[in-house]
Design an enzyme around this catalytic site. Structure first.
Site, PDB file in Angstrom:
ATOM      1  N   GLN A  99     -38.519 -16.861 -12.613  1.00  0.00           N
ATOM      2  CA  GLN A  99     -39.387 -17.710 -11.807  1.00  0.00           C
ATOM      3  C   GLN A  99     -38.550 -18.420 -10.744  1.00  0.00           C
ATOM      4  O   GLN A  99     -37.489 -18.987 -11.049  1.00  0.00           O
ATOM      5  CB  GLN A  99     -40.113 -18.755 -12.647  1.00  0.00           C
ATOM      6  CG  GLN A  99     -41.196 -19.465 -11.824  1.00  0.00           C
ATOM      7  CD  GLN A  99     -41.798 -20.662 -12.516  1.00  0.00           C
ATOM      8  OE1 GLN A  99     -41.107 -21.654 -12.726  1.00  0.00           O
ATOM      9  NE2 GLN A  99     -43.066 -20.581 -12.849  1.00  0.00           N
ATOM     10  N   TYR A 180     -45.203 -28.655  -7.295  1.00  0.00           N
ATOM     11  CA  TYR A 180     -43.919 -28.398  -6.639  1.00  0.00           C
ATOM     12  C   TYR A 180     -44.160 -27.921  -5.199  1.00  0.00           C
ATOM     13  O   TYR A 180     -45.279 -27.968  -4.707  1.00  0.00           O
ATOM     14  CB  TYR A 180     -43.099 -27.424  -7.466  1.00  0.00           C
ATOM     15  CG  TYR A 180     -42.743 -27.995  -8.825  1.00  0.00           C
ATOM     16  CD1 TYR A 180     -41.999 -29.173  -8.933  1.00  0.00           C
ATOM     17  CD2 TYR A 180     -43.202 -27.407 -10.002  1.00  0.00           C
ATOM     18  CE1 TYR A 180     -41.701 -29.722 -10.174  1.00  0.00           C
ATOM     19  CE2 TYR A 180     -42.904 -27.951 -11.244  1.00  0.00           C
ATOM     20  CZ  TYR A 180     -42.152 -29.117 -11.327  1.00  0.00           C
ATOM     21  OH  TYR A 180     -41.864 -29.665 -12.552  1.00  0.00           O
TER      22      TYR A 180
END
Length: 356
Positions: A99, A180
């Site tokens: 990720q 994020y």
């Protein structure tokens, strides 16, 4: 009837089952220069029974780091260090995606070298506090990215994806969820820009779409997944026009032939999940965040009824390295020790028992 224990194809990979290990920050990259360690390799190897492992977020650039002891994928040393993990997972028969996580305004300037401070779409701090080794600290006021820096950040993601493939990963997942950087651009409170990167739905989805396209161009769409969390308010995120925003985003990336779309589902969003699934051309991984723990039987039914192609587990996979076997057996399940989730050593990390 399709079950969680049937194989499934994502991109060029044939996965052994439909149970994915969700990405989870563990803050144990204690190697020099934010490098992965042998302990991390052991942790992921233990969980290679997953159909797909998605690693903890790895920052695509120095300024993308928001928490202590998280790994990167932007230096040659980081690439080399990750090879122990990918080699061991593959030797155990598993598949693993890295990720890529840029935390944006969620971070601590003390982690960054020189005069760097966290960056974001706009110079608006998030309410709340960030985890640090010194204890919780208020989120800092970030610096708004210039248009030139946005283009550089897109390039950083593409470069990190190439690094991930070089390190032996089967592909990458872009973290567009949980407040994020990518979701900060999607949001209406963190993104107050009036240029082409904000203002309208089309402007707010542009960064997510361009990062996804750049990464697909760098390593191939069949090696790329995107994680989103529509309506998620984590890290002080607010999203106007949630349905319009995410339908527009999925429509924009539809032609990239991505490996999968990974939805972290908020309460009351099942209809939107179904709508996005209908618009997306590839497999859907669902993290049904609203289900009670343990989520085994409830989540597996989402595959059986066609709601999702795979389900992802976070804390339950953390505490049960052999989770697919436990799900097949109907339990029992180890309870996660939340006091050891972030930082530390092997305790609460590689010492959870298996069934045999």
């Amino acid at each position: 009837m399709t079950t969680a224990f049937d194989p499934v194809r994502i991109g060029a990979l044939e996965l052994a089952n439909r149970i994915a290990m969700a990405p989870m920050t563990r803050s144990r990259a204690h190697g020099p220069g934010a490098t992965a360690t042998e302990l991390m390799a052991t942790y992921y190897e233990q969980r290679a029974g997953a159909g797909l492992i998605i690693t903890e977020g790895a920052q695509p650039s120095v300024v993308g780091q928001g928490y202590p002891d998280t790994p990167g994928l932007h230096t040659a040393e980081q690439v080399e260090a990750w090879r122990a993990t990918t080699d061991r997972v593959h030797a155990a028969g598993g598949a693993i995606f890295a990720q890529l996580l840029h935390t944006g305004r969620i971070g601590d300037a003390a982690l960054l070298p020189g005069e760097l401070i966290p960056v974001a779409p706009s110079a608006i701090p998030a309410a709340g506090q960030v985890y640090t080794h010194e204890g919780p600290k208020p989120y800092p006021t970030p610096r708004a990215l210039t248009e030139a820096e946005i283009a550089e950040t897109v390039d950083d993601f593409a470069r990190a994806a190439r690094n991930a493939v070089e390190a032996g990963f089967d592909g990458v997942e872009l973290h567009g969820a949980n407040g994020y950087l990518i979701q900060q651009f999607l949001s209406s409170n963190a993104n107050r820009r009036t240029d082409g990167w904000g203002g309208t739905v089309e402007g707010r989805i542009r960064f997510a779409a361009e990062v996804t396209a750049a990464v697909a161009g760098a390593v191939g769409g069949d090696k790329v997944g995107l994680r989103i969390s529509p309506g998620n308010t984590l890290h002080d995120i607010a999203e106007d026009d949630v349905e319009q925003t995410y339908k527009a985003l999925v429509a924009d990336i539809a032609g990239l032939d991505l490996a999968y779309l990974h939805i972290m589902e908020s309460a009351g969003m099942r209809d939107l999940t179904a709508s996005l699934r209908a618009r997306f051309t590839g497999p859907l991984i669902l993290n049904p965040n609203t289900l009670p723990e343990p989520t085994g039987p409830d989540a597996l039914s989402l595959i059986e009824d066609g709601t999702a192609d795979l389900v992802s587990y976070g804390a339950l996979f953390l505490a049960n390295p052999d989770l697919p076997a436990r799900l097949a057996a109907g339990g029992p399940f180890n309870a996660p020790d939340r006091g050891t989730m972030f930082g530390g050593d092997q305790h609460g990390y590689t010492d959870y028992p298996t069934l045999t």
